[in-house]
Enzyme design. Sequence first.
Site, PDB file in Angstrom:
ATOM      1  N   LYS A  80       0.857  -1.192   0.000  1.00  0.00           N
ATOM      2  CA  LYS A  80       0.000   0.000   0.000  1.00  0.00           C
ATOM      3  C   LYS A  80       0.893   1.242   0.000  1.00  0.00           C
ATOM      4  O   LYS A  80       1.916   1.275   0.700  1.00  0.00           O
ATOM      5  CB  LYS A  80      -0.873  -0.037   1.256  1.00  0.00           C
ATOM      6  CG  LYS A  80      -1.952   1.022   1.355  1.00  0.00           C
ATOM      7  CD  LYS A  80      -2.780   0.806   2.630  1.00  0.00           C
ATOM      8  CE  LYS A  80      -3.963   1.732   2.769  1.00  0.00           C
ATOM      9  NZ  LYS A  80      -4.751   1.478   4.000  1.00  0.00           N
ATOM     10  N   SER A 155      -9.682   1.208   2.947  1.00  0.00           N
ATOM     11  CA  SER A 155      -8.883   2.040   2.080  1.00  0.00           C
ATOM     12  C   SER A 155      -7.793   1.299   1.300  1.00  0.00           C
ATOM     13  O   SER A 155      -7.283   1.840   0.320  1.00  0.00           O
ATOM     14  CB  SER A 155      -8.223   3.136   2.916  1.00  0.00           C
ATOM     15  OG  SER A 155      -7.324   2.580   3.860  1.00  0.00           O
ATOM     16  N   SER A 179      -9.681  -1.277   7.065  1.00  0.00           N
ATOM     17  CA  SER A 179      -9.119  -1.087   5.723  1.00  0.00           C
ATOM     18  C   SER A 179      -8.347  -2.256   5.142  1.00  0.00           C
ATOM     19  O   SER A 179      -7.954  -2.193   3.979  1.00  0.00           O
ATOM     20  CB  SER A 179      -8.229   0.140   5.708  1.00  0.00           C
ATOM     21  OG  SER A 179      -9.034   1.279   5.581  1.00  0.00           O
TER      22      SER A 179
HETATM   23  N1  GLN Z   1     -13.124   3.335   6.361  1.00  0.00           N
HETATM   24  C1  GLN Z   1     -12.581   3.741   7.630  1.00  0.00           C
HETATM   25  C2  GLN Z   1     -12.247   5.203   7.554  1.00  0.00           C
HETATM   26  O1  GLN Z   1     -12.546   5.779   6.595  1.00  0.00           O
HETATM   27  C3  GLN Z   1     -11.365   2.915   7.956  1.00  0.00           C
HETATM   28  C4  GLN Z   1     -10.156   3.312   7.236  1.00  0.00           C
HETATM   29  C5  GLN Z   1      -8.956   2.507   7.597  1.00  0.00           C
HETATM   30  O2  GLN Z   1      -9.058   1.441   8.230  1.00  0.00           O
HETATM   31  N2  GLN Z   1      -7.807   3.031   7.235  1.00  0.00           N
HETATM   32  O3  GLN Z   1     -11.711   5.765   8.464  1.00  0.00           O
END
Ligand code: GLN
Length: 492
Positions: A80, A155, A179
């Site tokens: 990532k 994400s 994520s």
């Molecule tokens: N979807 C969640 C957010 O927007 C989690 C994101 C993540 O785990 N980085 O914060």
Amino acid sequence: MSDPADLTISEAGAAMRAGALTSVDLTEAVLQRARVTESELHAFLTLDQAGAKSAAEAADASLAAGDDAGPLHGIPIALKDNMCTKGIETTAASQILSGWVPPYNATVVDRLAAAGAVVVGKTNLDEFAMGSSTENSAYGTTRNPWDTDTVPGGSSGGSAAAVAAGSAMGGFGSDTGGSIRQPAALCGVVGLKPTYGLVSRYGLIAFASSLDQIGPFARSVDDAVVLLEAIAGFDIHDATSIRGEVPNFRGSLNEGVAGLKIGIVTELSTTGIDPEVKAAVSRTVDRLSDAGADVVDVSLPSCEYGLSAYYLIAPAECSANLARFDGVRFGHRAEGLTTEDMMAATRAEGFGPEVIRRILLGTYALSAGYYDAFYGQAQRVRTLIRRQFSAAYEDVDILVSPTSPTTAFPIGDRTADPIAMYYADVCTIPVNLTGDPGISVPVGLDSKGLPIGFQLMAPALGEERLLQVAKVVEDQAVFTDRAALATSEVAS
Ligand code: GLN
């Protein structure tokens, strides 16, 4: 042999050691898959073909010289793009870091190199890991390889999509609220969030430091174990890193579930869950029970407040962490007559709308007069959730739920409605708040042919048991389908 890009890590490793395959062949097969699928998928922000080739050549040479670094030796993987890679641009999918080349590697990157892994590239994400669909990337959306009209989740959508499509044999993401697990569910792969502190966060671009954790994406539970082993363990550079021996993750991997007690979390498995997801979860639970587990319902009422607590704590921490992006040290710098003007303009130009929303939410939640009512209250809820999970684990070994309330949703479907987007993580957020490990395993397809993920959770440092049960879920589900973009007709 079938296309090497479709092998599991252990199959590829065996073929390499038998002399039937080289890392160069394997890496070339994976890069070829990426070249064919990337125009549709956009899983990668940087595809490092030259770097991957030379790393693969080095892996082949060292293996031939008898220097075997272990199961990841010569295996092509994807990272990532919020993990720092020395000499390779790292943007966290933000304009504000456009062109930024880190002068050092994240600890996980060094550990993967020591394990002989070959990095094929840096994958797309929601800007600074804020989102559930990868649509918040400043560099365009990643598409789901099962159906390119749908999102891959987020994400870490790029890593999930790359592993599902075969343009990496394993991937790494970060999980702050879901994520890793949510995109794994939406892309039909295995995704693991380790116990907080098990994997170093040094060199991970921080979103919410008390929640962020790096973990693997894989095509099987066995492969997830291999990927986790390479990155887990104490790191002097991360103050929250857990000291002591790395637990054995594979000690009971093949021991089945007979005699284990498994709890279905009621609050995460009923309201707001798509009926097809619910049905797949209950089929999975039945199979666990057939395999000898004692399955019970467990009520954890505080989970209902998980989402609200998370959306105060995570933005609060992000508002502090993102203060460093001011045009002085990293990436983009705007014009401005005074330093203050320059900083304000840099941030206004560099951050996308979701990041700005989070910074504003966080700053508000931390501001004098509101601190106790918002941030303080959220921390109390966090403690309550942690206590309820600990109490539950006095009675059960593993807790389970759906990973995501729905399967992959159409691109654009939720971009205008942040709350609907935030709801994608309702099932995954609780164990970020507790710090416990969680894993998503694919268990079937819905009527649209989109993958459904099943979440398993364990107490802190309970990865061994978690993986043991995950393996049974995987075996019983017999999930052998591959994403449309990974099938040979499309890929060859
Ligand atoms: N979807 C969640 C957010 O927007 C989690 C994101 C993540 O785990 N980085 O914060």
